[in-house]
Every structure is written in structure tokens, then in C-alpha cells.
Design a protein around this motif. Structure first.
Motif, short mmCIF file in Angstrom:
data_model
loop_
_atom_site.label_atom_id
_atom_site.label_comp_id
_atom_site.label_asym_id
_atom_site.label_seq_id
_atom_site.Cartn_x
_atom_site.Cartn_y
_atom_site.Cartn_z
N GLU A 19 40.38 45.63 28.61
CA GLU A 19 40.39 45.39 30.07
C GLU A 19 39.25 44.45 30.48
O GLU A 19 39.45 43.52 31.25
CB GLU A 19 40.22 46.71 30.84
CG GLU A 19 41.44 47.55 30.92
CD GLU A 19 42.30 47.26 32.15
OE1 GLU A 19 43.41 47.79 32.20
OE2 GLU A 19 41.88 46.49 33.06
N GLN B 219 47.63 31.60 37.33
CA GLN B 219 47.55 33.05 37.21
C GLN B 219 48.31 33.50 35.96
O GLN B 219 49.46 33.12 35.76
CB GLN B 219 48.20 33.65 38.45
CG GLN B 219 47.87 35.09 38.69
CD GLN B 219 48.47 35.60 40.00
OE1 GLN B 219 49.46 35.06 40.51
NE2 GLN B 219 47.86 36.62 40.57
N GLN C 262 30.43 38.06 37.76
CA GLN C 262 31.42 39.12 37.67
C GLN C 262 30.72 40.44 37.34
O GLN C 262 29.93 40.50 36.40
CB GLN C 262 32.38 38.74 36.54
CG GLN C 262 33.69 39.51 36.57
CD GLN C 262 34.66 39.02 35.49
OE1 GLN C 262 34.24 38.47 34.47
NE2 GLN C 262 35.94 39.24 35.71
N LEU D 10 58.71 43.57 30.55
CA LEU D 10 57.43 43.02 31.00
C LEU D 10 57.43 41.50 30.88
O LEU D 10 56.96 40.79 31.79
CB LEU D 10 56.27 43.64 30.20
CG LEU D 10 56.05 45.12 30.49
CD1 LEU D 10 55.07 45.74 29.47
CD2 LEU D 10 55.50 45.33 31.91
N SER E 297 60.03 39.61 31.08
CA SER E 297 60.92 39.06 32.14
C SER E 297 60.22 38.96 33.49
O SER E 297 60.53 38.09 34.29
CB SER E 297 62.15 39.96 32.31
OG SER E 297 62.89 40.00 31.13
N ILE E 298 59.32 39.88 33.77
CA ILE E 298 58.67 39.84 35.08
C ILE E 298 57.42 38.98 35.07
O ILE E 298 56.72 38.90 36.08
CB ILE E 298 58.35 41.25 35.63
CG1 ILE E 298 57.34 41.98 34.74
CG2 ILE E 298 59.63 42.06 35.79
CD1 ILE E 298 56.88 43.31 35.33
N GLY E 299 57.13 38.35 33.94
CA GLY E 299 56.06 37.36 33.96
C GLY E 299 54.82 37.69 33.14
O GLY E 299 53.85 36.93 33.16
N VAL E 300 54.86 38.81 32.41
CA VAL E 300 53.72 39.15 31.56
C VAL E 300 53.72 38.21 30.34
O VAL E 300 54.74 38.02 29.71
CB VAL E 300 53.80 40.64 31.14
CG1 VAL E 300 52.81 40.96 30.02
CG2 VAL E 300 53.56 41.53 32.36
N PHE F 184 49.39 36.80 33.53
CA PHE F 184 49.48 38.26 33.47
C PHE F 184 49.52 38.76 32.03
O PHE F 184 50.22 38.18 31.18
CB PHE F 184 50.75 38.75 34.18
CG PHE F 184 50.74 38.51 35.66
CD1 PHE F 184 50.04 39.38 36.50
CD2 PHE F 184 51.39 37.43 36.22
CE1 PHE F 184 50.01 39.17 37.87
CE2 PHE F 184 51.36 37.20 37.59
CZ PHE F 184 50.67 38.07 38.42
N ARG G 278 39.63 40.57 31.86
CA ARG G 278 39.14 40.13 33.17
C ARG G 278 38.05 39.07 33.03
O ARG G 278 37.94 38.19 33.87
CB ARG G 278 38.61 41.33 33.94
CG ARG G 278 39.77 42.21 34.40
CD ARG G 278 39.29 43.60 34.55
NE ARG G 278 40.36 44.51 34.89
CZ ARG G 278 40.46 45.10 36.08
NH1 ARG G 278 39.59 44.85 37.04
NH2 ARG G 278 41.43 45.96 36.30
N ARG G 279 37.26 39.17 31.96
CA ARG G 279 36.27 38.11 31.75
C ARG G 279 36.94 36.78 31.51
O ARG G 279 36.40 35.73 31.82
CB ARG G 279 35.37 38.47 30.57
CG ARG G 279 34.32 39.50 30.95
CD ARG G 279 33.06 39.34 30.11
NE ARG G 279 32.06 40.28 30.57
CZ ARG G 279 31.27 40.99 29.78
NH1 ARG G 279 31.35 40.85 28.47
NH2 ARG G 279 30.39 41.82 30.29
N VAL H 294 61.00 40.12 40.87
CA VAL H 294 59.63 39.79 41.28
C VAL H 294 59.65 38.93 42.55
O VAL H 294 58.90 39.20 43.50
CB VAL H 294 58.87 39.07 40.16
CG1 VAL H 294 57.51 38.57 40.65
CG2 VAL H 294 58.69 39.99 38.95
N ASP I 188 45.05 38.48 34.66
CA ASP I 188 45.48 39.49 35.62
C ASP I 188 46.16 40.61 34.82
O ASP I 188 47.15 40.37 34.14
CB ASP I 188 46.49 38.86 36.59
CG ASP I 188 46.12 39.09 38.03
OD1 ASP I 188 45.79 40.24 38.37
OD2 ASP I 188 46.18 38.12 38.80
N VAL I 189 45.61 41.81 34.87
CA VAL I 189 46.10 42.90 34.03
C VAL I 189 47.05 43.80 34.82
O VAL I 189 46.67 44.38 35.83
CB VAL I 189 44.92 43.76 33.51
CG1 VAL I 189 45.42 44.75 32.46
CG2 VAL I 189 43.80 42.90 32.97
N ILE I 190 48.29 43.91 34.35
CA ILE I 190 49.27 44.77 35.01
C ILE I 190 49.11 46.19 34.44
O ILE I 190 49.22 46.38 33.23
CB ILE I 190 50.70 44.25 34.74
CG1 ILE I 190 50.89 42.90 35.45
CG2 ILE I 190 51.77 45.23 35.22
CD1 ILE I 190 50.71 42.96 36.94
N PRO I 191 48.84 47.17 35.30
CA PRO I 191 48.66 48.54 34.79
C PRO I 191 49.95 49.06 34.17
O PRO I 191 51.04 48.79 34.67
CB PRO I 191 48.36 49.36 36.05
CG PRO I 191 48.15 48.41 37.15
CD PRO I 191 48.75 47.10 36.76
#
Lengths: 302, 302, 302
Positions: free
Chosen positions: B56, B37, C37, B89, B91-94, B39, B60-61, A278, B65-68
Motif C-alpha cells: 500500500e 491516473q 507525502q 478488476l 475490466s473496470i480499469g485496474v 489503478f 501510494r509513493r 464505471v 490509486d489503490v482500489i480496496p
């Protein structure tokens, strides 16, 4: 505008800069303050979880706006060329594209013709520069230097996107490269010393295992044989040097390239590599978008 | 870290807390002020509009931050396990994953092994806790209490992800459960009173219709027969008590479980259920991410 | 609530308003300051890069929150109707939907029945109003007026979503319409003058080429013949008037409707059309969501 399609695009100095910025980002030393909304798009023509998600997280951490692009519902289905697709995205305001493609050197149709930077997230059997950079970052984080390290690269040397770049760069950076794997996958053009798997594992500071393409070994029996002959087995790991580490580009075929139980052992840096990916991608994106000049700055220390 | 994989994870007190927070969110009584932030990713291995979109919107409400994550282009296609996908996921910060999967109890490979919370958005024929919670919220919004309410659950009791949880929890909360449907779909392990569809409809404060799997009834003739025998027809609705309501987990097979014209009649809470689903998911996500402790707070009254 | 399903929805005055707002947006004269929003969703039931991405960029530039909607994994796969899908999205808080659909006039099942605006991004062989508006914007940007301009429309007049709308509106706005193409694709209901391709090209201020559906001309030989007879060849372009421009709705079949080398020549506005499409879509979305009344305002001059 700075593309990144191949490690050969980068001087040693530039590589070290990218690593340094990635490390700063990892330690929260940059604040992202984009002066304007900036759009990027990820064009993935091959399946990928980790690389695509990793870029997504990197992009959002930088404050970029990611335009979704789904190959299966795109005009590529109507026969549109990659050039026209990228030119379209550029026209609607996308300022950089990240591309993974099945075709080797797909980027030759783009570089010099389009006005936005291309970041290569893997082409056919060719390059995958951010994977190479995250490997370097993970090694540097561990050992501080590359000079004099023994790095063993084991497995499908001939078809690996990662192997060639790593051999070249690590060599330039002063590491000794040990190569091992099945004879039919050896590649005489790589600049390293071929040894047995056992010797490689015993001498290495870093054991890098390469992913094998399962399609080629469909029999379970073959997979077990591969593991015994060329994999990092429980037994082989016991012969690793003190302080040495295990790496793998993932996704791992558990029980094939590496014993299931070693994937998350204390020597393993496999998930650490993903984490570092990342920051490497943030660093690469910031370079391509010239963000450091355009709005990113050192964070005030907390 | 708080998972939510099954209603059995929750005490009655916790359920009431989740409902209360969802109601507060619905009435704008929380302000989301994430300090950093955060995820999340939604992993849907089965088709779904409403549940996926609902998560979703909820995410967002909350400012997440939603990773597709697209199953069809992910490394799952390369045979990667669910565990390795989620670990990647992470590991990358989710920081949390929402999962719908075709396999019953898929989460047993994850819970206790991964370090981020799992929210179950439906597993095989098993659990679908946020659906259950949104049903509870809709009933509570209407009647204030559960004690003494007659809740009729009609249809495919044997295969419904929703039926079992609702029967258990509503029973605990003091409601009387009436069950009705075709003999072959009855399930003797459910704690409720089997009655005829007509009796269920007449006595109920809440008529909950279950979705039938159209694959099993391909003939139009069969569908019409089902509607006449077990569906909420125009005629049956006329016998409903004053103030009683109609619910359905959706998507509705119009003219099968319920007459087309009743889907949006004044008794129907079907679209209200969907609306409430968003607030329930906000409440569940906030719990799993410990957001109330980490940054959410009561909004200052407008 | 203002839908946009067909150019026939708009008076000439409304069209000019939409163009004017789009131009202001292009020149940064609006600041988006949404008071809350606001969620929108793009439902694309047909492949599309440019239209979908263009709406995505437009939506984000307006500060809208876009809920991903993937047809292939949605409940549409379970047989849910378009009406129920949109009603579901509306229930969970989506405030406008952009729809592209294979079926002509799909929107007849929606308009007057749902409570959120529908923006048509193309229906079957029917309407594609934002394409028409972006064509108008591109012409107005070039010539300032429509009155007295010669606009040549060349190609598959019978099956084009774009041709009919453009003929009608440009006629109303005072342009002279020249039509050309293969006899079997002529359409006597269009109000314009049929001429030869050569005459059309020579007289036109604007040469609009229509995309042909490659499925109908699979032989390369046929494509070359089409190019020679009806395409904008290198030779024909030399006969264009000074100051005249080339347009195409894209994706372009290079070497068929237009010579490869002309796609990006100085007369071509093909990529400019795409750029303008974003501002048109911002303008249309702002109208449908009544954003100018609800929070958008003129930007303070920089």
C-alpha cells in the motif's frame, strides 16, 4: 439533490442524458476539476466485488475522496439504524452515499429525511438502477437505438433485481421483450412475450441471461439440467442471429447460465458491461452531486 | 507486461536492476510523475499486516490509486473464481494486481490468460519473491557484494516460502549457504551445507532465521525447547562474527526463533528489512507497470 | 513528538490551543500544504463508525495519506503484539497511529518505546480524549466560556469512557458539574454534585446524556423503565432552561437515554458534536505531527 434509488425515478429523457454523459466520460470528453475536496462513502451490506469496485473506480476518476466503510466493524454492529449511520456520515462531511442492502426498499427510511443524495447499488430483490443503465449503455453502444430490437431475457425472472427494471425501460424505449425460463420463475406481471428458450435465442438481437442463485440448486446434476434446458449452450449459440450479442449481469456461474467457453466469445459483452458500468456510475454520481454545474466541464479536445 | 510470480522469472541481471532501482528510490532519486491516473488492487486471501501495508505504501509513493478489495465481502464469497475476479478488476480499469493466496501456484490460472500483470505476494508454501528481493537488498546494503558471504538459514527449511528462493538466488550470486534446523524440517533438495546451529551462527555474515508456524508447537514447553536448541539465544549471539547481521522475515515469535532482546539489537536488520520492503515493492511495481518508460524519471538533485 | 492518550496529557492552555485551532480549521482559516507525502494508519480493534470515519475525514482534509488497516486480516491474527504491529507500520513509513483498543491503557506498551505519536481513539473503559475535546468545542461554540456553566452528566457514570474526563476538565475550566443516574452506576470518585435527574435537567445549561450498553438491559421493559426514570423524556425536556442544549456521545439508543423525537430537536447538538469531531481530530493530528511547524499555515482570506 438528486437520489437514484429506482429506474422509476428517471424520465426517458433523463435516462438518455445519463447515457450520453457516460459515453462522453468514456471517450474522455469531461475533465474533472472539483473546486473542493468532496467525500463520498460506499455502504455495502452484502458481498460484492464488481459493483463496489466499480463505484470506487468511478468515484476516484471523478476526483472524489472515498471514506472506507466496513459493515463488519461499524456501529451497525451495535444496533445503529441505517438512518443514524447515514446522518452521522453526513455530519462529518460525506456528501453522497452509495448503498447496497439486503432489505427491499431500505431507502424509504432515508429519502426525504437526510440531506445528502442516496444512490442505490441494489436492494434485496428490488432495484439495481446502475446495472440497468449499464445494460442500456452496452446495447446503445452496439445498436445505436432501442426501437425495434428484440431483447430476450432468460432465467430467474421472478427473483431478479435486474429483470423487472430492464423489461420496463426497454419496453418504454421501444424494444420487443422476449421472456424465457423455468415455469416456476415466470412472473405474469412482466410486460413481455413468453417464448421457449430456443425461440428467444434465435430471434434476439440481445440475449440477456440472468444469474441463478446457486443456493437453490445445490446438486451438480440440477445445474447440468438447468444448463441443458435453459442455459445458453454451445449449440444454442450457433442459432443466434448475425450481429446479436450476449449479456449477463455477472458474476457468471460458468456452465450453468452460459457455457464456459461462451463467456468470452466474440458475441459476449459481459466484460464490456463491467467496463461500461464505471462510466455509468461516474455519470450517476456526477448527476447526484450536481458536478456538471459545480466544476466538471468538457475537456479541451486533445 | 511483466509479471513477477517467482524469483525464477528473473535473470541475475534483472534482479540487480530491481535492487538498483529500489536503492535509487530509497535515496529519493526518482520522481513519480504519472501521466494518467493508474489503478491497482491488492487481493490478500490470507492475513498479513506487513506485506499488505508495505505494498500500500509503495503504491501510494508511486502515485498509484489503490482500489480496496476485501476478500470477506467480495464475490469470492459467491463462489467466483480468481480468474473471473481478476478479469472483472481488469475490466473496470485496474492495471495490475498484487495477490497473496493460500493455494500454491494460484497464478497458473491467470498468467497468459489475463492482460494485466500479476505480482505474487506469497502463494501457499511456494514463492514470495518480494520478500526474497528485500532480503537481497538488505544484504547488499550491508556488504555491497554477495560473493563469498556466508549466509546461514536456520529453522523450518521445509515449509518456508522464503528459504528455497533465498538459497537458490544467493547461491547464484556467489554466497555460501549454511543450513541448520530440526532434522524433520531438513530438505535435501536445497543446495547448501547442513551444519549445527552453533556452527552456522559462528561462521555466518548473515544469520537468517525462519519463522515457525506456532500452530504446530502449541505447548510453551516445546517453544522453550525450540529456542534452546535452534533459536538465536543471547548466548549464541555472543559468538557471532564482528560485523555480522541478523535477519528474519517477520512477524517474529519473540523468545522462540530469537531471544526477545535481540529483535532490536544493533546487529538486527529486522525492521530495516521492512523499510527496504517498501522500496523493493516500488521497484517491482514500476517494472510491472513499465513506469520508468511511462512517466517516472530521475529526480533533479535537491 | 506529541502523543495524546489521555486528557491528563494536556494542560488547560494546551486544551484551549487545540480548541482554537479546531475552530480555525472549521472556519477554513488554515491551508494544508504538506511539503511531503505523510502516511498515517488507524488501528481499530473495536467496532466504530463515527470515530473511525471522523478520523478518516480529518486525515484527508489535512492531506494525509491513510494506510488501510483491517484487524480481521492483519498479523494480529497470527498473535503479533501491538508493539510489533506499530513498529512495523513505523518501519514502512507510517508517521502516526490512531488506535482504539478493547484493553485499558493498551498504550503503556507503546509510549516511550516507539518513535511515532499515538493518538488514543478510546481504550477499554478508559480514555477517549478526542470525544472529550469535541464536547468542549461544542460547549465553547455555544456559550463562549465554561466558567459558571451548569453541566449535567446523566447515566452510566461508572463505566463511561467519556464521563470521567469531562468531569475533571470541565471542573478545571470552571463549570459546575451535576451528576445523575441509577444508584448502581454512581461513582463516588467523581467531583460533582449528585442530584435527581429532574433537578439536573432543570438546572443545566448543558445536558450530557451517556450511552448505556444495551447488552446489560436486554428486556424492552427494562429499557422503557430506564427511559422513564433516567432518560431525557419529552416531559423533562420541557423543563429545560432557555438556551440550554442537549449532548450525547452517540450512537444514541433512541427511546432509551433520550426520546426519539428529541434526538434532532432544536436544542440537540448531537450531530453538531459529530461535525465538530472532525475539526478536533484535525487539530489533534496537526499537533501530533507538528504540522503547523511543518507546512500548515493560515489561509489567505478569501
Amino acid at each position: 439533490m438528486k437520489n437514484l434509488v429506482s429506474m422509476a425515478d428517471l424520465s426517458v429523457e433523463e435516462i438518455l442524458d445519463l447515457l450520453e454523459n457516460a459515453e462522453k466520460m468514456k471517450h474522455g470528453k469531461y475533465a474533472t476539476q472539483l473546486q473542493k475536496q468532496t467525500f463520498v462513502a460506499n455502504l455495502f451490506f452484502e458481498p460484492s466485488t464488481r459493483t463496489k469496485s466499480s463505484f470506487e473506480v468511478a468515484e476516484r476518476r471523478l476526483g472524489l475522496d472515498v471514506i472506507p466503510f466496513d459493515v463488519t466493524t461499524s456501529s451497525v454492529q451495535k444496533g445503529e439504524t441505517l438512518y443514524d449511520t447515514v446522518q452521522t456520515l453526513s455530519s462529518i462531511g460525506v456528501e453522497a452515499v452509495v448503498i447496497r442492502h439486503t432489505e427491499d426498499e431500505y431507502y424509504k427510511d432515508l429519502i426525504g429525511k437526510i440531506s445528502i443524495p442516496v444512490i442505490n447499488a441494489g436492494d434485496g430483490c428490488g432495484q439495481h438502477p446502475t446495472q440497468c443503465l449499464l445494460d442500456l449503455m452496452t446495447i446503445k453502444e452496439e445498436f445505436g437505438v432501442f426501437e425495434g430490437l428484440n431483447v430476450a431475457i432468460i432465467g430467474d425472472l421472478r427473483h431478479s433485481r435486474v429483470a423487472r427494471s430492464n423489461v420496463e425501460i426497454l419496453g418504454k424505449l421501444g424494444a420487443n421483450i422476449l421472456l424465457a425460463g423455468p415455469d416456476e420463475w415466470k412472473d405474469s406481471s412482466l410486460e413481455g412475450t413468453y417464448v421457449t428458450v430456443d425461440e428467444a435465442v434465435e430471434k434476439a438481437d440481445v440475449v440477456m441471461l440472468l444469474r441463478i442463485q446457486l443456493e437453490r440448486h445445490e446438486e451438480d446434476e440440477d445445474l447440468r439440467a438447468y444448463h441443458e434446458q435453459y442455459g445458453l449452450t454451445i449449440e444454442r449459440e450457433k442459432n443466434m442471429k448475425k450481429g446479436s450479442i450476449i449479456m449477463h449481469p455477472a458474476p457468471v456461474n460458468r456452465g450453468v447460465e452460459i457455457a464456459d467457453k461462451l463467456v468470452e466469445c466474440s458475441r459476449s459483452r459481459i466484460f464490456k458491461q463491467m467496463e461500461n458500468g464505471v462510466y455509468i456510475r461516474m455519470s450517476v454520481l456526477a448527476r447526484s452531486l450536481q458536478m456538471t454545474e459545480r466544476g466538471m466541464k468538457y475537456a479541451i479536445a486533445h
